[in-house]
Motif scaffolding. Sequence first.
Motif, PDB file in Angstrom:
ATOM      1  N   LEU A   1     -30.149  -6.033  33.507  1.00 21.85           N
ATOM      2  CA  LEU A   1     -29.889  -6.824  32.121  1.00 21.85           C
ATOM      3  C   LEU A   1     -28.310  -6.533  31.887  1.00 21.85           C
ATOM      4  N   SER A   2     -27.672  -7.497  31.279  1.00 24.19           N
ATOM      5  CA  SER A   2     -26.518  -7.228  30.465  1.00 24.19           C
ATOM      6  C   SER A   2     -26.470  -7.449  28.886  1.00 24.19           C
ATOM      7  N   CYS A   3     -25.758  -6.773  28.212  1.00 20.35           N
ATOM      8  CA  CYS A   3     -25.715  -7.196  26.842  1.00 20.35           C
ATOM      9  C   CYS A   3     -24.108  -6.759  26.447  1.00 20.35           C
ATOM     10  N   VAL A   4     -23.443  -8.086  25.912  1.00 17.87           N
ATOM     11  CA  VAL A   4     -22.121  -7.842  25.454  1.00 17.87           C
ATOM     12  C   VAL A   4     -22.040  -7.976  23.951  1.00 17.87           C
TER      13      VAL A   4
ATOM     14  N   GLN B   1     -25.409 -10.268  22.669  1.00 17.36           N
ATOM     15  CA  GLN B   1     -25.864 -11.242  23.748  1.00 17.36           C
ATOM     16  C   GLN B   1     -26.337 -10.768  25.018  1.00 17.36           C
ATOM     17  N   ALA B   2     -27.751 -10.630  24.997  1.00 14.00           N
ATOM     18  CA  ALA B   2     -28.280 -10.135  26.163  1.00 14.00           C
ATOM     19  C   ALA B   2     -28.709 -11.187  27.122  1.00 14.00           C
ATOM     20  N   SER B   3     -28.801 -10.936  28.569  1.00 16.16           N
ATOM     21  CA  SER B   3     -29.130 -11.789  29.642  1.00 16.16           C
ATOM     22  C   SER B   3     -29.422 -11.128  30.923  1.00 16.16           C
ATOM     23  N   GLY B   4     -29.987 -11.819  31.680  1.00 14.70           N
ATOM     24  CA  GLY B   4     -30.260 -11.118  32.908  1.00 14.70           C
ATOM     25  C   GLY B   4     -31.825 -11.024  33.202  1.00 14.70           C
ATOM     26  N   GLY B   5     -32.584 -11.466  32.314  1.00 17.34           N
ATOM     27  CA  GLY B   5     -34.062 -11.212  32.267  1.00 17.34           C
ATOM     28  C   GLY B   5     -34.650 -12.427  33.262  1.00 17.34           C
ATOM     29  N   GLY B   6     -35.887 -12.249  33.504  1.00 16.60           N
ATOM     30  CA  GLY B   6     -36.557 -13.208  34.760  1.00 16.60           C
ATOM     31  C   GLY B   6     -37.868 -12.870  35.103  1.00 16.60           C
TER      32      GLY B   6
ATOM     33  N   GLN C   1     -30.879 -10.848  20.907  1.00 17.23           N
ATOM     34  CA  GLN C   1     -31.902 -11.683  20.671  1.00 17.23           C
ATOM     35  C   GLN C   1     -33.152 -11.457  21.520  1.00 17.23           C
ATOM     36  N   GLY C   2     -33.019 -10.554  22.623  1.00 17.71           N
ATOM     37  CA  GLY C   2     -34.265 -10.329  23.421  1.00 17.71           C
ATOM     38  C   GLY C   2     -34.245 -11.273  24.818  1.00 17.71           C
ATOM     39  N   THR C   3     -34.653 -10.725  25.804  1.00 18.44           N
ATOM     40  CA  THR C   3     -34.678 -11.374  27.024  1.00 18.44           C
ATOM     41  C   THR C   3     -36.157 -10.923  27.830  1.00 18.44           C
TER      42      THR C   3
END
Length: 121
Positions: free
Chosen positions: A19-22, A4-9, A113-115
């Motif tokens: 960006l983080s990916c857990v 699960q990736a997050s932090g884009g914008g 999933q891509g961010t």
Amino acid sequence: VQLQASGGGLVQPGGSLRLSCVASGSIFSINGMGWYRQAPGKQRELVAGINSGGSTNYADSVKGRFTISRDNAKKTVYLQMNSMKPEDTAVYYCNANVVVHSGLLRELAYWGQGTQVTVSS
């Protein structure tokens, strides 16, 4: 196993994002982890990678600006992006080579999933 990736914008040129990916699921261990990106009309490319021992490698275009790191206890990989440029705009994907135990140990590659990261004023 899921990533699960997050932090884009959206960020202005010269700005920063992290960006983080857990990784989660039935994980025995995680070997290499990395970040890739794909801009419209271009092939997916490696941005940065880190092995289980902490050794890193970077694309020439991001050296000195991006830093990859990982927290093995949290099964998480990070990408600190500084001094960002419009050409950094892309969808960023995390990748991990995960060892799973299903009767025997096997290493499988998983993708997040891509961010979306957009660098624009």
